[in-house]
Design a protein around this motif. Structure first.
Motif, PDB file in Angstrom:
ATOM      1  N   GLY A  48      39.027  46.224  12.838  1.00 55.72           N
ATOM      2  CA  GLY A  48      37.955  47.076  13.300  1.00 55.72           C
ATOM      3  C   GLY A  48      37.625  46.848  14.761  1.00 55.72           C
ATOM      4  O   GLY A  48      36.667  47.432  15.281  1.00 55.72           O
ATOM      5  N   THR A  49      38.411  46.012  15.424  1.00 52.07           N
ATOM      6  CA  THR A  49      38.195  45.719  16.844  1.00 52.07           C
ATOM      7  C   THR A  49      39.469  46.065  17.618  1.00 52.07           C
ATOM      8  O   THR A  49      39.572  47.126  18.216  1.00 52.07           O
ATOM      9  CB  THR A  49      37.803  44.246  17.053  1.00 52.07           C
ATOM     10  OG1 THR A  49      38.764  43.402  16.396  1.00 52.07           O
ATOM     11  CG2 THR A  49      36.440  43.964  16.472  1.00 52.07           C
ATOM     12  N   ASP A 253      32.663  39.712   6.945  1.00 58.50           N
ATOM     13  CA  ASP A 253      31.461  40.543   6.885  1.00 58.50           C
ATOM     14  C   ASP A 253      30.375  39.894   6.032  1.00 58.50           C
ATOM     15  O   ASP A 253      29.181  39.946   6.380  1.00 58.50           O
ATOM     16  CB  ASP A 253      31.799  41.922   6.319  1.00 58.50           C
ATOM     17  CG  ASP A 253      32.607  42.774   7.288  1.00 58.50           C
ATOM     18  OD1 ASP A 253      32.668  42.414   8.484  1.00 58.50           O
ATOM     19  OD2 ASP A 253      33.191  43.785   6.840  1.00 58.50           O
ATOM     20  N   GLU A 254      30.764  39.291   4.911  1.00 54.51           N
ATOM     21  CA  GLU A 254      29.777  38.644   4.036  1.00 54.51           C
ATOM     22  C   GLU A 254      29.148  37.435   4.704  1.00 54.51           C
ATOM     23  O   GLU A 254      27.939  37.203   4.580  1.00 54.51           O
ATOM     24  CB  GLU A 254      30.452  38.246   2.724  1.00 54.51           C
ATOM     25  CG  GLU A 254      30.798  39.433   1.832  1.00 54.51           C
ATOM     26  CD  GLU A 254      31.689  39.050   0.668  1.00 54.51           C
ATOM     27  OE1 GLU A 254      31.722  39.818  -0.326  1.00 54.51           O
ATOM     28  OE2 GLU A 254      32.379  38.006   0.734  1.00 54.51           O
ATOM     29  N   SER A 272      33.464  37.096  18.417  1.00 52.49           N
ATOM     30  CA  SER A 272      33.805  38.504  18.596  1.00 52.49           C
ATOM     31  C   SER A 272      33.748  39.285  17.290  1.00 52.49           C
ATOM     32  O   SER A 272      33.670  40.515  17.302  1.00 52.49           O
ATOM     33  CB  SER A 272      35.200  38.648  19.219  1.00 52.49           C
ATOM     34  OG  SER A 272      36.195  38.115  18.363  1.00 52.49           O
ATOM     35  N   PHE A 273      33.778  38.593  16.147  1.00 51.64           N
ATOM     36  CA  PHE A 273      33.677  39.262  14.857  1.00 51.64           C
ATOM     37  C   PHE A 273      32.227  39.370  14.373  1.00 51.64           C
ATOM     38  O   PHE A 273      31.979  39.968  13.328  1.00 51.64           O
ATOM     39  CB  PHE A 273      34.480  38.505  13.793  1.00 51.64           C
ATOM     40  CG  PHE A 273      35.970  38.688  13.900  1.00 51.64           C
ATOM     41  CD1 PHE A 273      36.542  39.428  14.926  1.00 51.64           C
ATOM     42  CD2 PHE A 273      36.814  38.105  12.971  1.00 51.64           C
ATOM     43  CE1 PHE A 273      37.910  39.590  15.034  1.00 51.64           C
ATOM     44  CE2 PHE A 273      38.197  38.263  13.061  1.00 51.64           C
ATOM     45  CZ  PHE A 273      38.738  39.008  14.091  1.00 51.64           C
ATOM     46  N   LYS A 337      32.307  46.414  25.218  1.00 53.97           N
ATOM     47  CA  LYS A 337      31.105  47.149  24.827  1.00 53.97           C
ATOM     48  C   LYS A 337      31.304  47.954  23.550  1.00 53.97           C
ATOM     49  O   LYS A 337      30.429  48.012  22.686  1.00 53.97           O
ATOM     50  CB  LYS A 337      30.683  48.090  25.955  1.00 53.97           C
ATOM     51  CG  LYS A 337      30.169  47.384  27.194  1.00 53.97           C
ATOM     52  CD  LYS A 337      29.869  48.402  28.299  1.00 53.97           C
ATOM     53  CE  LYS A 337      29.418  47.740  29.584  1.00 53.97           C
ATOM     54  NZ  LYS A 337      29.169  48.733  30.671  1.00 53.97           N
ATOM     55  N   LYS A 338      32.472  48.593  23.413  1.00 49.47           N
ATOM     56  CA  LYS A 338      32.714  49.475  22.271  1.00 49.47           C
ATOM     57  C   LYS A 338      33.242  48.742  21.046  1.00 49.47           C
ATOM     58  O   LYS A 338      32.947  49.124  19.909  1.00 49.47           O
ATOM     59  CB  LYS A 338      33.706  50.570  22.665  1.00 49.47           C
ATOM     60  CG  LYS A 338      33.160  51.558  23.685  1.00 49.47           C
ATOM     61  CD  LYS A 338      34.214  52.559  24.123  1.00 49.47           C
ATOM     62  CE  LYS A 338      34.606  53.507  23.020  1.00 49.47           C
ATOM     63  NZ  LYS A 338      35.555  54.550  23.483  1.00 49.47           N
ATOM     64  N   TYR A 339      34.033  47.677  21.272  1.00 49.69           N
ATOM     65  CA  TYR A 339      34.722  47.050  20.144  1.00 49.69           C
ATOM     66  C   TYR A 339      34.431  45.554  19.993  1.00 49.69           C
ATOM     67  O   TYR A 339      34.870  44.937  19.020  1.00 49.69           O
ATOM     68  CB  TYR A 339      36.242  47.239  20.287  1.00 49.69           C
ATOM     69  CG  TYR A 339      36.637  48.646  20.645  1.00 49.69           C
ATOM     70  CD1 TYR A 339      36.536  49.675  19.707  1.00 49.69           C
ATOM     71  CD2 TYR A 339      37.087  48.961  21.920  1.00 49.69           C
ATOM     72  CE1 TYR A 339      36.882  50.978  20.035  1.00 49.69           C
ATOM     73  CE2 TYR A 339      37.439  50.263  22.258  1.00 49.69           C
ATOM     74  CZ  TYR A 339      37.334  51.267  21.319  1.00 49.69           C
ATOM     75  OH  TYR A 339      37.678  52.550  21.648  1.00 49.69           O
TER      76      TYR A 339
END
Length: 432
Positions: A48-49, A253-254, A272-273, A337-339
């Motif tokens: 997702g990045t 994510d969790e 970064s995540f 900025k976006k990712y």
């Protein structure tokens, strides 16, 4: 001990299960005459990045080059497998690969980049040291990897929770970190000490390299200092007792959500995540957390994603154009900025507006960066370390037995010459 199958023997057998590249993105109008290559394919991690940034860039790259562009995105373990099998079997699906030190056994198939970097003056503006061996990837003295995603393993803390518990959040060592957990949990009975993406087995090595200050190679073979390694194994097993309930199989994510939602007082992960998620306007933790320096006495792991050009690329000019477009300084601010992609370019961290918005996380990251390193381990050696540490952390084997099994297995794993050279330069080789 009977001779073990190597990591590559095993993974060659899995070729039939390899995931095919993602669908080819729509072709744009050619901005220049078509290149020799009629198509271009880039393999990257599905996170997702990095993959999102590549997919969003692809249409403009197609329009510029006239070359049909594929972004092939896979989870980390599958990406690593697919990159290796693609080269070893001569399938040659990908012209540029995203990866790191764990691809060391296919380094001979990557193109030296120094002349191209020099011709485009592409080293200027890079954070000092990131192009050096041990951070960027080299083979036979030639730079073969170009950095684009730079991150340092981090510890994030909930300011209010640690204040309530009377804990400063400044941990010199991992022993200090684990010693603070009972204090935090006593002051906050419904809160775990920390969360971590435990469901990704390879992440456990960040605790080991952070807490271990011994050597990794002795007499030309992989071997841990038993006494020091056992102590670290015991420390990791103790740390695992302070995860959230049912927290030993958490996704990224969790783990991030547990920290954001107040179920854990600290978070240990790749910034970064997590940072963009924690700083969203809807986040209850926005403005209430900060990153602290990664504890020692070892080192924080460096995530230095590299772009490698495969020697079978039919048009190396197109492959290089992708590398410098995707990873160059012009896209650094947008990628961040976006990712949320950590940048190797100094200008990003000097941007006044961004700098003011990141006083809670950038100082710790930039302070940790000079001491961050890649593990000096081949893919198979790192796999065995991670899998065994999982057994130790979850109480399936003792620290003593786990470290003994690592050293026994490692005696059969060759140390690639490239990694041996780097290991010597960072003090990871035991004196004879």
């Amino acid at each position: 001990m009977s001779k073990m199958k190597t990591w590559f023997d095993v993974h060659r057998l899995r070729l039939s299960h390899a995931v095919l590249p993602a669908a080819v993105l729509a072709t744009g109008l050619a901005g220049i005459a078509p290149a020799v290559a009629q198509s271009f394919s880039f393999s990257v991690m599905a996170s997702g990045t990095y993959d999102k940034a590549a997919a969003d860039l692809a249409p403009a790259f197609e329009a510029k080059t006239g070359v049909k562009t594929t972004v092939a995105a896979f989870p980390w373990a599958i990406l690593r497998q697919n990159n290796i099998t693609d080269v070893l079997t001569g399938t040659n699906q990908y012209q540029v690969m995203s990866g790191g030190f764990y691809l060391v056994d296919i380094y001979p198939h990557f193109v030296p980049l120094a002349e191209m970097i020099k011709a485009d003056n592409l080293a200027d503006g890079m954070i000092p040291g990131l192009m050096d061996p041990g951070r960027s990837e080299y083979f036979n003295g030639q730079q073969i990897g170009f950095p684009y995603g730079t991150d340092v393993y981090g510890v994030m803390v909930n300011d209010e929770m640690l204040k309530t518990a009377g804990v400063t959040g400044e941990f010199k060592t991992w022993a200090d970190f684990v010693a603070a957990c009972p204090t935090i949990e006593a002051a906050l009975p419904d809160v775990a000490c920390f969360s971590h993406p435990t469901g990704s087995p390879e992440q456990i090595s960040a605790f080991f390299t952070g807490a271990y200050d011994g050597t990794y190679i002795k007499g030309g073979k992989y071997e841990l200092d038993t006494t020091k390694a056992v102590e670290v194994g015991k420390l990791i097993a103790e740390l695992w007792k302070h995860l959230p309930k049912q927290g030993n199989a958490m996704s990224f994510d969790e783990a991030n959500a547990a920290f954001r939602d107040g179920k854990a007082a600290m978070l240990v992960t790749w910034p970064s995540f997590a940072n963009k998620f924690l700083d969203e306007d809807t986040s209850p933790l926005k403005g209430k957390w900060h990153q602290v320096s990664f504890p020692g006495p070892g080192y924080p792991q460096l995530s230095q994603w590299q772009l490698f050009m495969v020697d079978t690329a039919p048009d190396k000019a197109v492959a290089w154009d992708w590398i410098k477009t995707f990873a160059g300084p012009e896209n650094a601010a947008a990628n961040y900025k976006k990712y949320g992609i950590g940048s190797p370019w100094k200008a990003l961290y000097d941007d006044p507006e961004l700098k003011a918005a990141h006083t809670h996380d950038w100082p710790a990251k930039l302070a940790d960066l000079p001491r961050a390193q890649n593990p000096v381990l081949s893919g198979e050696a790192l796999d065995f370390l991670n899998n065994t540490l999982q057994d130790v952390a979850n109480g399936r084997v003792s620290a003593e037995d786990g470290i003994a099994s690592i050293n026994q297995a490692w005696a059969n794993f060759p140390v690639p010459a490239t990694l041996l050279e780097v290991a010597g330069s960072v003090g990871a080789v035991a004196a004879e």
